[in-house]
Design an enzyme around this catalytic site. Sequence first.
Site, mmCIF file in Angstrom:
data_model
loop_
_atom_site.group_PDB
_atom_site.id
_atom_site.type_symbol
_atom_site.label_atom_id
_atom_site.label_comp_id
_atom_site.label_asym_id
_atom_site.label_seq_id
_atom_site.Cartn_x
_atom_site.Cartn_y
_atom_site.Cartn_z
ATOM 1 N N HIS A 188 0.851 -1.166 -0.233
ATOM 2 C CA HIS A 188 0.064 0.059 -0.005
ATOM 3 C C HIS A 188 0.977 1.263 0.011
ATOM 4 O O HIS A 188 1.610 1.552 0.867
ATOM 5 C CB HIS A 188 -1.008 -0.152 1.179
ATOM 6 C CG HIS A 188 -1.824 1.274 1.344
ATOM 7 N ND1 HIS A 188 -2.045 1.979 2.384
ATOM 8 C CD2 HIS A 188 -2.182 1.894 0.315
ATOM 9 C CE1 HIS A 188 -2.870 2.819 2.127
ATOM 10 N NE2 HIS A 188 -3.016 3.126 1.113
ATOM 11 N N GLU A 200 2.906 0.481 3.310
ATOM 12 C CA GLU A 200 2.527 -0.537 4.326
ATOM 13 C C GLU A 200 2.443 -1.935 3.588
ATOM 14 O O GLU A 200 1.925 -2.063 2.444
ATOM 15 C CB GLU A 200 0.996 -0.363 4.720
ATOM 16 C CG GLU A 200 0.982 0.650 5.757
ATOM 17 C CD GLU A 200 -0.639 1.304 6.260
ATOM 18 O OE1 GLU A 200 -0.839 1.501 7.294
ATOM 19 O OE2 GLU A 200 -1.558 1.111 5.279
#
Length: 332
Positions: A188, A200
């Site tokens: 992410h 992430e």
Amino acid sequence: AQTRLDTVLAQEIEARQHVDFTRRTLQSYIGQSPGVLATLDPARLARGPALSDSLEDLINAAANRSPEIASLKARVEAMAPRVQATADATIAGLEKSLQRQVDKGRLSEEDRDAVLGRVSGTERIADLADCDLVIESVVEDLATKKALFLELDHAVKAGAILATNTSTLPVIEMAVETGRADRFCGIHFFNPAPAMSLVEVVRPLTASDETIAQAKQFAADCGKNPVEVADRAGFIVNALLFPYLNNAVRMLENGTASRDDIDTAMKGGCNFPMGPLALLDLVGLDTSVAILDALYDEFRDPNYSTVPLLRRMVSAGHLGRKSGRGFYDYQR
């Protein structure tokens, strides 16, 4: 006789595989509605395209058999067209962004050309066949993402990692749609990706240690700071951020303070670079509602329940910067 029997058996196996693949794919497209799929005649469907044909051919074969699926196919195509012009426009946007960096003296012309030389655009999923890593970043809708990963799993070489850029949806539900759940994770990036240092890396229950290690190394090689997080709605940042953003909209809706005063207060009082309402416009109000709904579905925390004003703005098409209007007007 034996040769003929082997040929018949091979054809039967291929037909069954084709029916199964098409059924799984369409099931994702129609939001897990097996009643529609029950109307398909496997014998007739099996005489359609071969397994090696594209997903478009498979869907067309089913759409020709079922008016309901034909209608769904039209809706999906309208929602997310895949055309070369869109890919070309994305690269043109990248070129403009890099040129601005050159004009500001932050990037040399040689480095700009080197970056552009490493980027190409395509409208064909098959062109991704030899990639080692494919990261999806389509609309924040689980059914749409599942359908795409079915297609990618069919097209991309074995051993490649498939990853989603989702900001909050359950990664495991996408992973199990593929035949490589151990080679699937979340990667992410934050918006705007060139400026934001955090990535992430989301570990679903099925991901191997090797997959997560390779994903983190990829993020580090991009110059980012990867953090590993378990596959729970919102991961780290959005699980903490969106109650704050949602409550800012609630404060505006209740008349506690004006838009400008809310944003000014959070910038001046908390030293945030951007106020919550301006940040919602940057993220996209439709994306924000999707994130809040996913968080609420998982945790049932009232702080995640989308404020009515936010949902009404999405219904009105006021999506933030990308539509030209949100809490602020960007058309002036």
